[in-house]
Scaffold this motif. Structure first.
Motif, PDB file in Angstrom:
ATOM      1  N   ALA A  25       0.831  -1.207   0.000  1.00 15.48           N
ATOM      2  CA  ALA A  25       0.000   0.000   0.000  1.00 15.48           C
ATOM      3  C   ALA A  25       0.867   1.259   0.000  1.00 15.48           C
ATOM      4  N   LEU A  26       1.943   1.263   0.777  1.00 15.40           N
ATOM      5  CA  LEU A  26       2.853   2.414   0.801  1.00 15.40           C
ATOM      6  C   LEU A  26       3.514   2.614  -0.554  1.00 15.40           C
ATOM      7  N   GLU A  27       3.861   1.495  -1.205  1.00 17.17           N
ATOM      8  CA  GLU A  27       4.462   1.590  -2.547  1.00 17.17           C
ATOM      9  C   GLU A  27       3.479   2.215  -3.525  1.00 17.17           C
ATOM     10  N   ALA A  28       2.191   1.853  -3.406  1.00 21.84           N
ATOM     11  CA  ALA A  28       1.172   2.356  -4.327  1.00 21.84           C
ATOM     12  C   ALA A  28       0.938   3.856  -4.155  1.00 21.84           C
ATOM     13  N   THR A  29       1.267   4.409  -3.001  1.00 18.62           N
ATOM     14  CA  THR A  29       1.102   5.853  -2.792  1.00 18.62           C
ATOM     15  C   THR A  29       2.189   6.679  -3.462  1.00 18.62           C
ATOM     16  N   PHE A 307      -8.274  -2.030  -3.980  1.00 23.97           N
ATOM     17  CA  PHE A 307      -8.556  -0.604  -3.814  1.00 23.97           C
ATOM     18  C   PHE A 307      -7.389   0.239  -4.309  1.00 23.97           C
ATOM     19  N   PHE A 308      -6.160  -0.055  -3.813  1.00 21.09           N
ATOM     20  CA  PHE A 308      -5.061   0.822  -4.241  1.00 21.09           C
ATOM     21  C   PHE A 308      -4.590   0.521  -5.660  1.00 21.09           C
ATOM     22  N   GLU A 309      -4.879  -0.680  -6.163  1.00 18.68           N
ATOM     23  CA  GLU A 309      -4.493  -0.986  -7.534  1.00 18.68           C
ATOM     24  C   GLU A 309      -5.461  -0.381  -8.553  1.00 18.68           C
ATOM     25  N   ILE A 310      -6.748  -0.371  -8.242  1.00 16.66           N
ATOM     26  CA  ILE A 310      -7.754   0.105  -9.205  1.00 16.66           C
ATOM     27  C   ILE A 310      -8.217   1.517  -8.856  1.00 16.66           C
ATOM     28  N   VAL A 311      -8.874   1.667  -7.715  1.00 21.09           N
ATOM     29  CA  VAL A 311      -9.385   2.984  -7.330  1.00 21.09           C
ATOM     30  C   VAL A 311      -8.248   3.940  -7.000  1.00 21.09           C
ATOM     31  N   GLY A 312      -7.297   3.476  -6.171  1.00 20.29           N
ATOM     32  CA  GLY A 312      -6.196   4.335  -5.770  1.00 20.29           C
ATOM     33  C   GLY A 312      -5.329   4.759  -6.933  1.00 20.29           C
TER      34      GLY A 312
END
Length: 366
Positions: A25-29, A307-312
């Motif tokens: 999740a941190l990487e996706a940010t 969530f973080f892959e698609i929406v985020g």
């Protein structure tokens, strides 16, 4: 009559899975890119490099995240199947349940990469797509003896070696060269495209070993936890020696992007040792007071990943980051520091959402 005894929920399993998802999740940010920029040219450059995949031949910390994810999925599968068996569920019913789960994993994995600016796209490189295959394989051989499961795993690695070394397809006959190996050829056959980053869809064959190994570990933990941890520690050290020896002897290079056999074995070694540490520290030593931070993430791992892959990726991260950096600019926060703080804000909002779901006992499963 008494109700069948069900396995106690492992806090170590939740914690290890939770930390994996926190890191993802941190990487996706975009946090790691901002930190790498801030640390460029300093003594922090080398440590921060570990937060990115190795470009080809080598092994970094970030290369272990996906194997650990697959490994923990196998362990969770073992606990789930044990619970189903204790409740009297037949093998056929369990098979239908796993088949349904694999189908949904495949669907979400394809959907993750399906929407592009140029239109719809069919791609098989997502970790969920890979997991749909490895989960099914691990289930189908779950009732085999442990020795036979190990033999199947070795067979999958030997199959991978044979496909890359002996197929000799013109233009794709260089086993360990990016864009010219058998994995690239199969991507062209399956999707009519080749990943420019070097990733290949048939990674699902060797990485099935991670999920199988996780399931074997789960089975052993349910039988005798303390004895199993000693076996895992020994097996982990052996895997590290074998995996790195294959690379150092120039037999098979360690390449994450095509999941070579040496990479699969070496990364499995690290997964085993990490599991030993988590179980020893949390389930045996009882250091479990401050696990809520990762528990709320690990118990809704599929939801937060999607969530973080698609929406985020397509909306939430960019929207919140823009607002955050703009607001911080009003109080003269340097741009790079503002970007780092904005990434942390994105993660905080995602964690808050997961905490809300945790409080409401809402857990998304397939």
């Amino acid at each position: 009559m008494t109700a069948p005894s069900l396995p106690k929920r492992s806090l170590a399993l939740d914690a290890m899975r939770g930390w994996i998802m926190v890191l993802l999740a941190l990487e996706a940010t975009g946090l790691y890119e901002h930190l790498a920029t801030a640390g460029s040219g300093t003594f922090m450059a080398a440590p921060l490099e570990q937060l990115f995949h190795h470009p080809w031949n080598g092994l970094r910390f970030w290369d272990l995240i996906q194997p650990a994810f697959m490994f923990m999925s196998g362990t969770a599968l073992a606990y789930s199947l044990h619970t189903q068996k204790q409740k009297g569920m037949s093998w056929g019913d369990s098979f239908k349940k796993v088949l349904k789960r694999s189908g949904w994993l495949f669907f979400w994995g394809v959907l993750d990469y399906a929407v592009r600016k140029t239109g719809l796209s069919f791609e098989l490189w997502d970790v969920l797509t890979q997991l749909s295959f490895t989960t099914l394989v691990a289930f189908l051989i779950f009732e085999f003896s442990i020795v036979n499961q190990i033999l199947v795993s070795i067979g999958l690695l030997l199959l991978t070696e044979a496909l890359y070394r002996f197929t000799n397809i013109p233009g794709f006959d260089q086993p360990f060269t990016d864009q010219h190996n058998f994995g690239n050829y199969m991507d062209w056959i399956l999707m009519r495209k080749i990943n420019q980053g070097g990733w290949v869809a048939i990674n699902c064959i060797p990485t099935a070993v991670h999920t199988i190994a996780g399931a074997v570990c789960g089975k052993l933990l349910l039988q005798d936890e303390s004895k199993a941890l000693k076996q895992f520690a020994i097996a982990g050290i052996v895997c590290l020696i074998v995996g790195f020896s294959l690379d150092w002897a120039h037999i098979t290079p360690i390449i994450k992007r095509i999941a070579t056999s040496s990479f699969t074995v070496a990364s499995l070694g690290w997964c085993l040792l990490i599991m030993v540490f988590f179980y020893w520290w949390i389930d045996i030593k009882g250091h479990n007071k401050y696990l809520l931070f990762v528990q709320v993430v690990g118990m809704n791992s599929l939801f937060i990943y999607l969530f973080f892959e698609i929406v985020g990726h397509r909306w939430f991260t960019g929207y919140v980051s823009f607002i955050g950096t703009e607001l911080l600019s009003y109080i003269h926060i340097p741009q790079l520091l503002a970007a780092i703080l904005a990434s942390l804000l994105v993660f905080a909002l995602e964690w808050g959402m997961l905490y809300f779901l945790y409080q409401k006992r809402i857990f998304f499963r397939v």
